[in-house]
Write a protein that holds these residues in place. Sequence first.
Motif, PDB file in Angstrom:
ATOM      1  N   SER A   1     145.000  63.668  98.348  1.00 53.21           N
ATOM      2  CA  SER A   1     143.866  64.039  97.297  1.00 53.21           C
ATOM      3  C   SER A   1     144.551  63.581  95.862  1.00 53.21           C
ATOM      4  N   TRP A   2     143.747  62.576  94.917  1.00 51.96           N
ATOM      5  CA  TRP A   2     144.298  62.152  94.072  1.00 51.96           C
ATOM      6  C   TRP A   2     144.691  62.887  93.428  1.00 51.96           C
ATOM      7  N   SER A   3     145.316  62.741  92.245  1.00 55.77           N
ATOM      8  CA  SER A   3     145.473  63.055  90.908  1.00 55.77           C
ATOM      9  C   SER A   3     145.697  63.217  89.352  1.00 55.77           C
ATOM     10  N   LYS A   4     145.571  64.225  88.668  1.00 59.49           N
ATOM     11  CA  LYS A   4     144.728  63.698  87.308  1.00 59.49           C
ATOM     12  C   LYS A   4     144.420  62.803  86.402  1.00 59.49           C
ATOM     13  N   TYR A   5     146.210  61.968  86.673  1.00 65.76           N
ATOM     14  CA  TYR A   5     146.398  60.274  86.432  1.00 65.76           C
ATOM     15  C   TYR A   5     145.657  59.388  87.157  1.00 65.76           C
ATOM     16  N   ASP A   6     145.507  59.395  88.707  1.00 68.58           N
ATOM     17  CA  ASP A   6     144.860  58.583  89.253  1.00 68.58           C
ATOM     18  C   ASP A   6     143.034  59.097  88.707  1.00 68.58           C
ATOM     19  N   LYS A   7     142.838  59.711  88.824  1.00 73.08           N
ATOM     20  CA  LYS A   7     141.030  59.982  88.400  1.00 73.08           C
ATOM     21  C   LYS A   7     141.000  59.769  87.221  1.00 73.08           C
ATOM     22  N   GLY A   8     142.227  59.814  85.959  1.00 71.53           N
ATOM     23  CA  GLY A   8     141.593  59.390  84.321  1.00 71.53           C
ATOM     24  C   GLY A   8     141.755  57.931  84.969  1.00 71.53           C
ATOM     25  N   ALA A   9     142.929  57.030  85.762  1.00 71.50           N
ATOM     26  CA  ALA A   9     142.720  55.740  85.440  1.00 71.50           C
ATOM     27  C   ALA A   9     141.652  55.480  85.977  1.00 71.50           C
ATOM     28  N   ALA A  10     141.625  55.499  87.311  1.00 74.83           N
ATOM     29  CA  ALA A  10     139.734  54.689  87.833  1.00 74.83           C
ATOM     30  C   ALA A  10     138.688  55.294  86.113  1.00 74.83           C
TER      31      ALA A  10
END
Length: 306
Positions: free
Chosen positions: A100-109
């Motif tokens: 699963s992606w972290s909140k930082y990964d999702k934010g970067a996306a």
Amino acid sequence: MARIESRVRDLVGSDADMRAAVETVLDRADDGEVEWADVRDELTSGQWGRLIEKGILVDGDEGFRLADVGETRAGLEDDTSGSGGSSSSSSTDVDTGDSSWSKYDKGAAVVTVGLFLGYSVSEVRNVIGGVMDVVLGPVAGMLPFYAVVMVLALATGLYSTLLQANLMDMEKMGMYQERMKDIQQRQKDAKERGDDAELEKIQEEQMEAMGDQMGMFKEQFRPMVWIMFLTIPVFLWMYWAIGVGGNAQPHIDAGTIVLPLVGTAEWTQGVLGPMQAWIVWYFLCSMGFTQIIRKSLNIDMSPSAS
């Protein structure tokens, strides 16, 4: 092998702690019924969720119930049976529960999607180009533009390689590939034997493996999000600097470049179909530097199960 039994075998085979979790659920189940409150002192919420996700636990009258108590118990037994000498479950199990992606990964996306607007919206491109020019402008003032592109290609190649090496689990990807090869080989053997029961079991295993495949695609795309997050502003600065796009004005004097088989060309001149000279030069530099970086740092991007 029955469906639930196969799922239990795969689950405990990929995670040794899940055996104790399944045994606890079996012990605490009353006529097959069990609630989270009955087992939360022994199970983690993640283990409970995996049992539900795999269909081992299904909705009951008051909470959850075991889909099949007998098959669940059978799934915990040592797997010594098989058809025609072949293993009744995959010899390679892949645990993709931590994909699963972290909140930082999702934010970067999310930010990366917004950065894409810069390619078509001049206002966005001008803002990003102006901000990036604070850092890259002095570099362009000291070096000819072809050298600036080389520096940018080196930088992007370096962090792209490091991000891929640190955010992608090559061993896990190799294990997944080995599992799929094993499934395909067992399917081929079962067809040759005419073993319909084994084929049905393998088809169910293939369907379960599709979930693993989606997890692996997410893992592969995760470093790409960060690479694009850092690289798109660099590209937009080059767009802004040399005036790429309709009615765009250059902000630096980039001069011309001499390319192999092309000769002297303007930076915005199409030299390889619609591809302009600047992007061709960037890709040539990037591919070369990336290979040198991987060799120098001994980074292998090939999936490996070893």
